[in-house]
Design a protein around this motif. Sequence first.
Motif, mmCIF file in Angstrom:
data_model
loop_
_atom_site.group_PDB
_atom_site.id
_atom_site.type_symbol
_atom_site.label_atom_id
_atom_site.label_comp_id
_atom_site.label_asym_id
_atom_site.label_seq_id
_atom_site.Cartn_x
_atom_site.Cartn_y
_atom_site.Cartn_z
ATOM 1 N N LEU A 98 0.824 -1.204 0.000
ATOM 2 C CA LEU A 98 0.000 0.000 0.000
ATOM 3 C C LEU A 98 0.863 1.261 0.000
ATOM 4 N N LYS A 99 0.314 2.288 -0.586
ATOM 5 C CA LYS A 99 0.977 3.585 -0.555
ATOM 6 C C LYS A 99 0.845 4.151 0.855
ATOM 7 N N PRO A 100 1.809 4.946 1.280
ATOM 8 C CA PRO A 100 1.761 5.495 2.648
ATOM 9 C C PRO A 100 0.503 6.327 2.924
ATOM 10 N N ASP A 101 0.035 7.094 1.931
ATOM 11 C CA ASP A 101 -1.162 7.913 2.169
ATOM 12 C C ASP A 101 -2.397 7.025 2.326
ATOM 13 N N THR A 102 -2.469 5.933 1.578
ATOM 14 C CA THR A 102 -3.590 5.009 1.711
ATOM 15 C C THR A 102 -3.551 4.328 3.076
ATOM 16 N N LEU A 103 -2.361 3.963 3.503
ATOM 17 C CA LEU A 103 -2.200 3.334 4.805
ATOM 18 C C LEU A 103 -2.612 4.292 5.924
ATOM 19 N N SER A 104 -2.234 5.555 5.802
ATOM 20 C CA SER A 104 -2.601 6.539 6.829
ATOM 21 C C SER A 104 -4.110 6.772 6.843
ATOM 22 N N LYS A 105 -4.748 6.753 5.660
ATOM 23 C CA LYS A 105 -6.204 6.898 5.593
ATOM 24 C C LYS A 105 -6.887 5.714 6.277
ATOM 25 N N LEU A 106 -6.369 4.521 6.059
ATOM 26 C CA LEU A 106 -6.947 3.332 6.694
ATOM 27 C C LEU A 106 -6.793 3.388 8.217
ATOM 28 N N LYS A 107 -5.630 3.832 8.664
ATOM 29 C CA LYS A 107 -5.411 3.951 10.111
ATOM 30 C C LYS A 107 -6.347 4.996 10.708
ATOM 31 N N ALA A 108 -6.530 6.123 10.019
ATOM 32 C CA ALA A 108 -7.430 7.169 10.503
ATOM 33 C C ALA A 108 -8.865 6.658 10.543
ATOM 34 N N SER A 109 -9.242 5.897 9.536
ATOM 35 C CA SER A 109 -10.580 5.324 9.499
ATOM 36 C C SER A 109 -10.786 4.341 10.651
ATOM 37 N N ALA A 110 -9.790 3.511 10.919
ATOM 38 C CA ALA A 110 -9.879 2.560 12.026
ATOM 39 C C ALA A 110 -9.985 3.290 13.361
ATOM 40 N N ASP A 111 -9.201 4.354 13.522
ATOM 41 C CA ASP A 111 -9.263 5.137 14.756
ATOM 42 C C ASP A 111 -10.638 5.787 14.913
ATOM 43 N N ALA A 112 -11.204 6.295 13.822
ATOM 44 C CA ALA A 112 -12.521 6.912 13.870
ATOM 45 C C ALA A 112 -13.588 5.886 14.252
ATOM 46 N N MET A 113 -13.475 4.683 13.699
ATOM 47 C CA MET A 113 -14.439 3.633 14.036
ATOM 48 C C MET A 113 -14.327 3.233 15.506
ATOM 49 N N LYS A 114 -13.100 3.159 16.023
ATOM 50 C CA LYS A 114 -12.909 2.818 17.434
ATOM 51 C C LYS A 114 -13.507 3.903 18.328
ATOM 52 N N ALA A 115 -13.296 5.165 17.958
ATOM 53 C CA ALA A 115 -13.844 6.272 18.742
ATOM 54 C C ALA A 115 -15.376 6.255 18.703
ATOM 55 N N GLU A 116 -15.934 5.970 17.537
ATOM 56 C CA GLU A 116 -17.386 5.900 17.390
ATOM 57 C C GLU A 116 -17.962 4.756 18.234
ATOM 58 N N GLU A 117 -17.296 3.626 18.245
ATOM 59 C CA GLU A 117 -17.735 2.484 19.046
ATOM 60 C C GLU A 117 -17.670 2.814 20.538
ATOM 61 N N ALA A 118 -16.610 3.488 20.963
ATOM 62 C CA ALA A 118 -16.489 3.887 22.368
ATOM 63 C C ALA A 118 -17.600 4.868 22.743
ATOM 64 N N LYS A 119 -17.906 5.796 21.847
ATOM 65 C CA LYS A 119 -18.972 6.770 22.091
ATOM 66 C C LYS A 119 -20.315 6.064 22.196
ATOM 67 N N ARG A 120 -20.554 5.088 21.310
ATOM 68 C CA ARG A 120 -21.809 4.348 21.319
ATOM 69 C C ARG A 120 -21.953 3.555 22.621
ATOM 70 N N ARG A 121 -20.879 2.928 23.067
ATOM 71 C CA ARG A 121 -20.919 2.184 24.331
ATOM 72 C C ARG A 121 -21.197 3.105 25.507
ATOM 73 N N GLU A 122 -20.570 4.277 25.505
ATOM 74 C CA GLU A 122 -20.791 5.242 26.583
ATOM 75 C C GLU A 122 -22.242 5.718 26.585
ATOM 76 N N GLU A 123 -22.815 5.957 25.395
ATOM 77 C CA GLU A 123 -24.214 6.374 25.310
ATOM 78 C C GLU A 123 -25.134 5.272 25.823
ATOM 79 N N GLN A 124 -24.835 4.021 25.485
ATOM 80 C CA GLN A 124 -25.641 2.905 25.983
ATOM 81 C C GLN A 124 -25.542 2.803 27.499
ATOM 82 N N ARG A 125 -24.346 2.984 28.042
ATOM 83 C CA ARG A 125 -24.164 2.918 29.486
ATOM 84 C C ARG A 125 -24.946 4.033 30.178
ATOM 85 N N ALA A 126 -24.890 5.238 29.603
ATOM 86 C CA ALA A 126 -25.602 6.374 30.183
ATOM 87 C C ALA A 126 -27.117 6.151 30.111
ATOM 88 N N ALA A 127 -27.607 5.597 29.005
ATOM 89 C CA ALA A 127 -29.036 5.319 28.863
ATOM 90 C C ALA A 127 -29.480 4.259 29.876
#
Length: 77
Positions: A17-46
């Motif tokens: 993979l090209k470095p820019d594609t790899l960085s985009k994939l890593k950023a996407s994975a980090d965003a998904m992890k953050a979204e999952e953590a936010k969703r879990r926190e919202e479920q816990r609060a509810a």
Amino acid sequence: MAKNNNEEKPATIKDMLKPDTLSKLKASADAMKAEEAKRREEQRAAAEAARKAEQKRLENDFEHLLNNSNTDWRKFK
């Protein structure tokens, strides 16, 4: 037959993979992890809010209080 240190290892996807594609994939994975953590926190609060609402409702329910109260009235003399 001894292995030669100059032999190349098989190429991995990361190497291909090209470095820019790899960085985009890593950023996407980090965003998904953050979204999952936010969703879990919202479920816990509810769930916490639902538990508190149920507790409040039970505190105002005379039948529940009567059934769950201590019937040994000698302690309160």
